[in-house]
Design an enzyme around this catalytic site. Structure first.
Site, PDB file in Angstrom:
ATOM      1  N   TYR A 170     117.222  48.368  97.558  1.00 23.61           N
ATOM      2  CA  TYR A 170     117.366  49.537  96.698  1.00 23.61           C
ATOM      3  C   TYR A 170     116.041  50.274  96.524  1.00 23.61           C
ATOM      4  O   TYR A 170     115.116  49.739  95.897  1.00 23.61           O
ATOM      5  CB  TYR A 170     117.881  49.116  95.327  1.00 23.61           C
ATOM      6  CG  TYR A 170     119.347  48.769  95.271  1.00 23.61           C
ATOM      7  CD1 TYR A 170     120.205  49.036  96.330  1.00 23.61           C
ATOM      8  CD2 TYR A 170     119.873  48.177  94.132  1.00 23.61           C
ATOM      9  CE1 TYR A 170     121.544  48.720  96.265  1.00 23.61           C
ATOM     10  CE2 TYR A 170     121.219  47.856  94.050  1.00 23.61           C
ATOM     11  CZ  TYR A 170     122.054  48.132  95.125  1.00 23.61           C
ATOM     12  OH  TYR A 170     123.384  47.820  95.051  1.00 23.61           O
ATOM     13  N   LYS A 200     122.229  45.002 102.159  1.00 23.62           N
ATOM     14  CA  LYS A 200     123.170  45.864 101.431  1.00 23.62           C
ATOM     15  C   LYS A 200     122.455  47.154 101.069  1.00 23.62           C
ATOM     16  O   LYS A 200     121.405  47.136 100.416  1.00 23.62           O
ATOM     17  CB  LYS A 200     123.661  45.177 100.167  1.00 23.62           C
ATOM     18  CG  LYS A 200     124.546  46.053  99.275  1.00 23.62           C
ATOM     19  CD  LYS A 200     124.768  45.373  97.934  1.00 23.62           C
ATOM     20  CE  LYS A 200     125.720  46.151  97.028  1.00 23.62           C
ATOM     21  NZ  LYS A 200     125.122  47.383  96.498  1.00 23.62           N
TER      22      LYS A 200
END
Length: 294
Positions: A164, A198
């Site tokens: 992220y 991810k």
């Protein structure tokens, strides 16, 4: 080129667990659909107002089984108290770190609160770590990540990195879901040893302040293709992100799989709906995955 779990050169422990998740659950064809449920820590109970039933971890565990998911990702407390009832029916991804949204600042660090050893004890098939790329706390983040990575390697546990981009510097360079930021985060996670990465779906139209050559125009398909390539031999999961129309989310899922991603990780986009609607949407996502066996 599409990366397959069987071609990663992993040790037997990691290979066995990844193979079990990807080929014995879900579609069983090497693709993946994961159900994350760490939002109670990250955002508080407000995320459950849309569907109060989702506030119960038991409801989520059962939904993961009913929906044919490849795994459910939860924090240590929920895994300890609620996973035992469904152990063996759906794989567990134990999140090892997390933070509250209080306070909100640019120096984001997600502290470690569980261990790989605890994941093994609970019967997990993978561990998850949130890595904030670009914050002032990046040095401390990488230090604690190194310890997690080494433990995962020692114990044969696949490591899924929530890559992220965050912080003021990221916001000055296109924002956290710009093509530049997402692409950079995928590369960082890969270079730091993630088995699975991810990421959010990239937005190539967000170009304010980005580095060359990201200021050029790219299609969404070109952007997601580049992100998957940047992950190299790490498998890639694409997040559902902010809730939007079903057709738009399904089209992003299709583009992700066309680009070579291994699968999808959709949380609020699924469990904030009523139960039957959640299962119907999960089935539509699985229909996309069925077309891209790995």
């Amino acid at each position: 080129m599409t990366t397959k779990a069987r071609d990663l050169g992993l040790g037997t422990g990691k290979k066995a667990r990844l193979t079990r998740m990807l080929y014995r659950h879900g579609a069983g064809n090497g693709t993946a659909l994961f159900l994350p449920y760490d939002q109670g820590l990250e955002h508080g109970p407000r995320d459950f107002f849309a569907n109060p039933a989702a506030g119960s971890p038991s409801y989520i565990m059962k939904l993961a089984v009913e929906g044919g998911f490849n795994g459910v990702a939860v924090q240590i407390g929920l895994a300890t108290k609620f996973y035992w009832e469904y152990a063996g029916e759906v794989p567990l991804v134990l999140k090892l770190n997390g933070k509250t949204e209080i306070p909100r600042d640019g120096a984001a660090l997600s502290p470690v609160n569980a261990t790989v050893e605890e994941a093994v004890r609970l019967g997990a098939d993978a561990v998850g770590y949130t890595l904030y790329v670009g914050t002032p706390a990046q040095e401390r983040d990488l230090e604690q990540y190194r310890e997690v990575r080494q433990a995962a390697e020692r114990l044969g546990m696949p490591l899924i990195v929530w890559a992220y981009p965050r912080g003021a510097a990221i916001e000055e360079h296109g924002g956290k879901d710009s093509f530049y930021a997402v692409d950079y985060a995928a590369r960082v996670a890969s270079e730091l040893g993630a088995d699975v990465v991810k990421v959010n779906f990239p937005h190539p139209e967000k170009r304010t302040g980005v580095r060359p050559p990201y200021e050029q125009e790219y299609s969404q398909q070109e952007a997601i293709g580049a992100v998957v390539r940047s992950a190299n031999r790490s498998l890639v999961l694409i997040s559902g992100g902010e809730k939007s129309g079903d057709d738009a989310m399904l089209e992003k899922a299709r583009m992700s799989m066309e680009a070579g991603a291994t699968g999808l990780i959709f949380g609020r986009n699924i469990w904030q709906r009523p139960h039957d609607e959640s299962l119907r949407f999960a089935a539509r996502l699985r229909e996309v995955l069925d077309k891209y066996p790995r």
